[in-house]
Design a protein around this motif. Structure first.
Motif, PDB file in Angstrom:
ATOM      1  N   VAL A 201     -35.367-106.147 -83.875  1.00 49.69           N
ATOM      2  CA  VAL A 201     -35.451-104.818 -84.488  1.00 49.69           C
ATOM      3  C   VAL A 201     -34.863-104.884 -85.895  1.00 49.69           C
ATOM      4  CG1 VAL A 201     -34.717-102.404 -84.350  1.00 49.69           C
ATOM      5  CG2 VAL A 201     -35.309-103.655 -82.252  1.00 49.69           C
ATOM      6  N   ASN A 202     -35.612-104.353 -86.892  1.00 51.22           N
ATOM      7  CA  ASN A 202     -35.191-104.482 -88.281  1.00 51.22           C
ATOM      8  C   ASN A 202     -35.558-103.251 -89.105  1.00 51.22           C
ATOM      9  OD1 ASN A 202     -34.478-105.967 -90.836  1.00 51.22           O
ATOM     10  ND2 ASN A 202     -36.662-105.695 -91.214  1.00 51.22           N
ATOM     11  N   TRP A 203     -34.640-102.884 -90.035  1.00 49.07           N
ATOM     12  CA  TRP A 203     -34.927-101.843 -91.024  1.00 49.07           C
ATOM     13  C   TRP A 203     -34.742-102.338 -92.444  1.00 49.07           C
ATOM     14  CZ3 TRP A 203     -30.996-100.882 -94.376  1.00 49.07           C
ATOM     15  CH2 TRP A 203     -29.698-101.244 -93.962  1.00 49.07           C
ATOM     16  N   LEU A 204     -34.260-103.556 -92.614  1.00 50.07           N
ATOM     17  CA  LEU A 204     -34.019-104.084 -93.957  1.00 50.07           C
ATOM     18  C   LEU A 204     -35.332-104.257 -94.717  1.00 50.07           C
ATOM     19  CD1 LEU A 204     -31.320-106.740 -93.093  1.00 50.07           C
ATOM     20  CD2 LEU A 204     -30.995-104.729 -94.535  1.00 50.07           C
ATOM     21  N   PRO A 205     -35.303-104.109 -96.037  1.00 51.29           N
ATOM     22  CA  PRO A 205     -36.542-104.259 -96.812  1.00 51.29           C
ATOM     23  C   PRO A 205     -37.101-105.671 -96.706  1.00 51.29           C
ATOM     24  CG  PRO A 205     -34.628-104.168 -98.271  1.00 51.29           C
ATOM     25  CD  PRO A 205     -34.134-103.807 -96.905  1.00 51.29           C
ATOM     26  N   LEU A 206     -38.415-105.777 -96.731  1.00 51.35           N
ATOM     27  CA  LEU A 206     -39.058-107.083 -96.618  1.00 51.35           C
ATOM     28  C   LEU A 206     -39.021-107.840 -97.938  1.00 51.35           C
ATOM     29  CD1 LEU A 206     -42.015-106.076 -94.295  1.00 51.35           C
ATOM     30  CD2 LEU A 206     -39.828-107.137 -93.684  1.00 51.35           C
ATOM     31  N   LEU A 216     -39.740-111.295 -89.916  1.00 52.40           N
ATOM     32  CA  LEU A 216     -41.193-111.389 -90.034  1.00 52.40           C
ATOM     33  C   LEU A 216     -41.652-112.849 -89.905  1.00 52.40           C
ATOM     34  CD1 LEU A 216     -43.402-109.274 -90.330  1.00 52.40           C
ATOM     35  CD2 LEU A 216     -43.564-109.891 -92.737  1.00 52.40           C
ATOM     36  N   CYS A 217     -41.137-113.730 -90.778  1.00 58.63           N
ATOM     37  CA  CYS A 217     -41.526-115.143 -90.683  1.00 58.63           C
ATOM     38  C   CYS A 217     -41.175-115.728 -89.320  1.00 58.63           C
ATOM     39  CB  CYS A 217     -40.829-115.956 -91.768  1.00 58.63           C
ATOM     40  SG  CYS A 217     -41.248-115.520 -93.453  1.00 58.63           S
ATOM     41  N   PHE A 218     -39.947-115.553 -88.901  1.00 61.14           N
ATOM     42  CA  PHE A 218     -39.438-116.150 -87.662  1.00 61.14           C
ATOM     43  C   PHE A 218     -40.220-115.683 -86.431  1.00 61.14           C
ATOM     44  CE2 PHE A 218     -36.148-116.117 -84.219  1.00 61.14           C
ATOM     45  CZ  PHE A 218     -35.954-117.488 -84.126  1.00 61.14           C
ATOM     46  N   PRO A 219     -40.360-114.381 -86.179  1.00 63.38           N
ATOM     47  CA  PRO A 219     -41.116-113.956 -84.998  1.00 63.38           C
ATOM     48  C   PRO A 219     -42.608-114.262 -85.107  1.00 63.38           C
ATOM     49  CG  PRO A 219     -40.424-112.052 -86.283  1.00 63.38           C
ATOM     50  CD  PRO A 219     -39.720-113.230 -86.854  1.00 63.38           C
ATOM     51  N   MET A 220     -43.162-114.252 -86.324  1.00 57.75           N
ATOM     52  CA  MET A 220     -44.571-114.577 -86.497  1.00 57.75           C
ATOM     53  C   MET A 220     -44.841-116.034 -86.129  1.00 57.75           C
ATOM     54  SD  MET A 220     -46.914-114.349 -89.957  1.00 57.75           S
ATOM     55  CE  MET A 220     -46.575-112.615 -90.241  1.00 57.75           C
ATOM     56  N   GLN A 221     -43.907-116.920 -86.453  1.00 56.99           N
ATOM     57  CA  GLN A 221     -44.066-118.336 -86.153  1.00 56.99           C
ATOM     58  C   GLN A 221     -43.867-118.640 -84.679  1.00 56.99           C
ATOM     59  OE1 GLN A 221     -41.261-120.908 -88.179  1.00 56.99           O
ATOM     60  NE2 GLN A 221     -41.764-122.651 -86.880  1.00 56.99           N
ATOM     61  N   LEU A 222     -42.893-117.964 -84.053  1.00 52.99           N
ATOM     62  CA  LEU A 222     -42.571-118.276 -82.663  1.00 52.99           C
ATOM     63  C   LEU A 222     -43.276-117.376 -81.659  1.00 52.99           C
ATOM     64  CD1 LEU A 222     -40.289-119.734 -84.307  1.00 52.99           C
ATOM     65  CD2 LEU A 222     -38.860-119.448 -82.300  1.00 52.99           C
ATOM     66  N   GLY A 223     -43.956-116.345 -82.129  1.00 58.32           N
ATOM     67  CA  GLY A 223     -44.646-115.441 -81.217  1.00 58.32           C
ATOM     68  C   GLY A 223     -43.698-114.534 -80.459  1.00 58.32           C
ATOM     69  N   VAL A 224     -42.761-113.904 -81.193  1.00 58.70           N
ATOM     70  CA  VAL A 224     -41.754-113.038 -80.596  1.00 58.70           C
ATOM     71  C   VAL A 224     -42.069-111.591 -80.973  1.00 58.70           C
ATOM     72  CG1 VAL A 224     -39.271-112.516 -80.506  1.00 58.70           C
ATOM     73  CG2 VAL A 224     -40.044-114.878 -80.775  1.00 58.70           C
ATOM     74  N   ASP A 225     -41.728-110.655 -80.111  1.00 58.09           N
ATOM     75  CA  ASP A 225     -41.873-109.238 -80.432  1.00 58.09           C
ATOM     76  C   ASP A 225     -40.892-108.850 -81.544  1.00 58.09           C
ATOM     77  OD1 ASP A 225     -43.923-107.976 -79.093  1.00 58.09           O
ATOM     78  OD2 ASP A 225     -42.756-107.677 -77.265  1.00 58.09           O
ATOM     79  N   THR A 226     -41.383-108.136 -82.549  1.00 59.02           N
ATOM     80  CA  THR A 226     -40.508-107.635 -83.599  1.00 59.02           C
ATOM     81  C   THR A 226     -40.890-106.205 -83.944  1.00 59.02           C
ATOM     82  OG1 THR A 226     -39.568-108.116 -85.795  1.00 59.02           O
ATOM     83  CG2 THR A 226     -41.922-108.512 -85.522  1.00 59.02           C
ATOM     84  N   VAL A 227     -39.883-105.365 -84.132  1.00 57.10           N
ATOM     85  CA  VAL A 227     -40.069-103.952 -84.458  1.00 57.10           C
ATOM     86  C   VAL A 227     -39.476-103.734 -85.849  1.00 57.10           C
ATOM     87  CG1 VAL A 227     -39.614-101.576 -83.767  1.00 57.10           C
ATOM     88  CG2 VAL A 227     -39.828-103.375 -82.019  1.00 57.10           C
ATOM     89  N   VAL A 228     -40.286-103.248 -86.788  1.00 56.71           N
ATOM     90  CA  VAL A 228     -39.854-103.149 -88.176  1.00 56.71           C
ATOM     91  C   VAL A 228     -40.184-101.764 -88.733  1.00 56.71           C
ATOM     92  CG1 VAL A 228     -40.007-104.138 -90.487  1.00 56.71           C
ATOM     93  CG2 VAL A 228     -40.288-105.617 -88.487  1.00 56.71           C
ATOM     94  N   ILE A 229     -39.163-101.077 -89.236  1.00 54.83           N
ATOM     95  CA  ILE A 229     -39.370 -99.815 -89.947  1.00 54.83           C
ATOM     96  C   ILE A 229     -38.945-100.009 -91.394  1.00 54.83           C
ATOM     97  CG2 ILE A 229     -39.075 -98.371 -87.893  1.00 54.83           C
ATOM     98  CD1 ILE A 229     -36.223 -97.732 -88.918  1.00 54.83           C
ATOM     99  N   THR A 230     -39.261 -99.048 -92.242  1.00 51.37           N
ATOM    100  CA  THR A 230     -38.880 -99.152 -93.649  1.00 51.37           C
ATOM    101  C   THR A 230     -37.411 -98.776 -93.822  1.00 51.37           C
ATOM    102  OG1 THR A 230     -39.534 -96.860 -94.080  1.00 51.37           O
ATOM    103  CG2 THR A 230     -41.214 -98.570 -94.394  1.00 51.37           C
ATOM    104  N   PRO A 231     -36.744 -99.312 -94.846  1.00 50.93           N
ATOM    105  CA  PRO A 231     -35.333 -98.969 -95.071  1.00 50.93           C
ATOM    106  C   PRO A 231     -35.113 -97.487 -95.328  1.00 50.93           C
ATOM    107  CG  PRO A 231     -36.222-100.244 -96.905  1.00 50.93           C
ATOM    108  CD  PRO A 231     -37.224-100.317 -95.803  1.00 50.93           C
TER     109      PRO A 231
END
Length: 557
Positions: A201-206, A216-231
């Motif tokens: 879970v993340n709110w920090l700016p990309l 983003l990079c890490f879960p995209m590479q490993l196939g992990v669920d990630t939840v991202v909102i804007t700061p």
């Protein structure tokens, strides 16, 4: 094919996990396969604009639903991505535009891709000769297959990460595919990651390395669920962070120290029936000096909602190391070292003292190096023994090779592979790292080393000073000194300003043994901050008047 891109393609082909964006109330989910299908279309659109092997793409966007497929399209096209700083509501748009144009020219972008709500920048950028397009236009392009014969190599640049406060004279860290893959190994091991059950879970700016690389990079590479909102969602409503964790049963999150400090102040007003933090096993605290009081306050406030004390994991990292250098151990409570303030200032040594000593200073442990990472403490070119304070140097496969500057490419590390981080700190007897501050921010008075955050933490204990809104900076002159800039509550009355100024002067003097030359009191929102809300100490110096008597109080409107 690089390990990084191989992981991206594998996740797209077989992972049932994906990316969740939107808001707490209205989440929008995309599987990693969905992201990849969009990426193929965007890659087709980029190809029509001449972007290919070793190309350069800059992006102005804050929504992860835009950034994820575009980033994947860039990487699988064997080009490099630069995330531009998004303008904030407080930003001077003319200054922001000048800074952005400098960054675009620095990375020699073939095209700048713009996402909502920043379409207003399209005409402005185009008017300065920049080739621009929208995210939506790329989504409508004809798809092409990615990851074919001319695959990305480990040495290809994936990200050009603009360094914090890259204004005036920008500089970018050139992070390669191999650096990202090496960092992922260390992060996976320390997180004890379970790709089937973990939810990030993340709110920090990309545009920030922590937001982009870790979530983003890490879960995209490993196939992990990630939840991202804007700061903006967090800064507007801080409880949205814990609501996301509760709703999605988040297990891993991260943020700067000030974010946890804000949560600690808001959680007491939250309803335990609506928030459940029992799923959270890792809450990384990094990206700025860590205050032991904020760690304790957040841990105590969040315990009412089921947070385990061992979840809080202090860390240390920087873009030059791809992200993380050290991280505390999972399932262990944060460690706080109590050392002599006088020994730190006079002897540059972290000498342990009793917790209740009048000379006590508390330093938060940021853990052991990640897999493959080495840490060395040095002074005058020589390695130091445990508890001796010196320059923090790092070495390992996740360390980037170079900076891109206006003068060209500059090697990042020395011939021996060690990179001087510019930070000061020490290792304890167990090889754990403690960070004292930035060497460029160090204030030296009468042969004593004073660290700005020690001054800041003393000043913010004064009634009327906004917590987390104090900056201490060196003031050159004869003799040298330091100034304290503090945002204050209800400072319209002269007697209130005078009381706060005197109290700040006394509190700081008692804590570090020196009087500030200036105390500058400011209304809320005056101190410069990054897009993620961190204070910018270097820029704050510009607020000081050219000549000001000691302890002068100035109210800015």
């Amino acid at each position: 094919m690089s390990v990084f891109t191989r992981g991206i393609l594998s996740a797209a082909a077989s992972s049932q996990r994906g990316l969740t964006t939107g808001t707490v109330a209205e989440p929008v989910r995309m599987s990693w396969r969905d992201v990849h299908e969009q990426a193929k279309r965007m890659a087709g659109g980029l190809a029509t604009k001449g972007v290919g092997r070793h190309g350069s793409v800059a992006m102005l966007a804050s929504e992860a639903a835009d950034v994820a497929p575009l980033a994947q399209a860039v990487w699988l096209s064997r080009a490099a991505l630069t995330m531009l700083q998004c303008p904030t509501p407080r930003a001077d748009l003319a200054v922001w535009l000048d800074d952005t144009l400098r960054a675009i020219r620095l990375v020699d972008a073939d095209v700048v891709v713009v996402g909502e709500p920043f379409s207003m920048a399209l005409d402005q950028l185009a008017g300065h000769g920049v080739t621009v397009c929208t995210v939506e236009s790329l989504r409508e392009a004809e798809p092409i297959e990615l990851g074919a014969e001319d695959d990305a190599a480990e040495t290809d640049i994936a990200l050009r990460q603009l360094t914090s406060g890259s204004t005036g004279v920008p500089k970018a860290v050139e992070i390669r595919h191999g650096n990202i893959a090496a960092h992922a190994v260390g992060l996976r091991d320390r997180f004890r990651l379970d790709v089937d059950t973990d939810v990030m879970v993340n709110w920090l700016p990309l545009s920030h390395d922590m937001g982009m690389i870790a979530f983003l990079c890490f879960p995209m590479q490993l196939g992990v669920d990630t939840v991202v909102i804007t700061p903006e969602q967090f800064l507007r409503r801080p409880l949205s962070w814990v609501e996301l964790i509760s709703r999605h049963r988040g297990t891993i999150t991260s943020g700067p120290n000030f974010g946890y400090s804000i949560l600690a102040r808001h959680l007491p007003r939250a309803n335990p029936a609506e928030i459940d933090l029992s799923s959270l096993r890792i809450a990384v605290n990094g990206a700025e000096p860590i205050d032991h009081r904020d760690v304790a306050d957040f841990t105590a406030a969040a315990a009412r909602f089921g947070l385990r004390p061992s979840a809080v994991m202090p860390a240390y990292g920087l873009a030059e190391a791809t992200l993380t250098v050290t991280l505390s151990a999972a399932d262990e409570r944060a460690i706080v070292d109590t050392v002599s303030l006088q020994a730190v200032a006079d002897a540059h040594r972290a000498q342990p003292v009793a917790t209740n000593s009048a000379d006590a200073q508390h330093v938060v442990c940021v853990g052991h190096p990640l897999t493959g990472m080495e840490v060395l403490i040095a002074r005058d070119g020589k390695a130091l023994a445990p508890r001796q304070i010196g320059a923090i140097k790092v070495r390992g496969p996740a360390i980037a090779d170079s900076y891109l500057t206006a003068g060209g490419v500059v090697p990042l590390a020395g011939d021996d592979g060690w990179f001087d981080t510019g930070d000061l700190g020490y290792l304890d007897e167990h090889g754990r790292l403690y960070v004292c501050g930035r060497s460029k921010d160090l204030i030296v008075l009468a042969g004593r080393n004073l660290y700005p955050h020690d001054i800041e933490r003393a000043a913010e204990t004064v009634d009327g000073v906004r917590k987390g809104c104090v900056i201490a900076v060196r003031v050159d002159g004869d003799p040298e000194g330091f100034a304290v800039l503090a945002e204050v509550h209800n400072a319209d009355a002269e007697d209130v300003r005078l009381r706060i100024s005197r109290a700040v002067t006394a509190r700081v003097s008692r804590h570090v043994g020196h009087l500030p030359r200036h105390v500058l009191l400011l209304p809320a929102g005056s101190l410069p901050k990054t897009a993620s809300g961190k204070l910018r100490r270097g820029s704050a110096r510009e607020l000081l008047p050219a000549s000001t008597p000691m302890s002068h109080v100035r109210r800015m409107s």
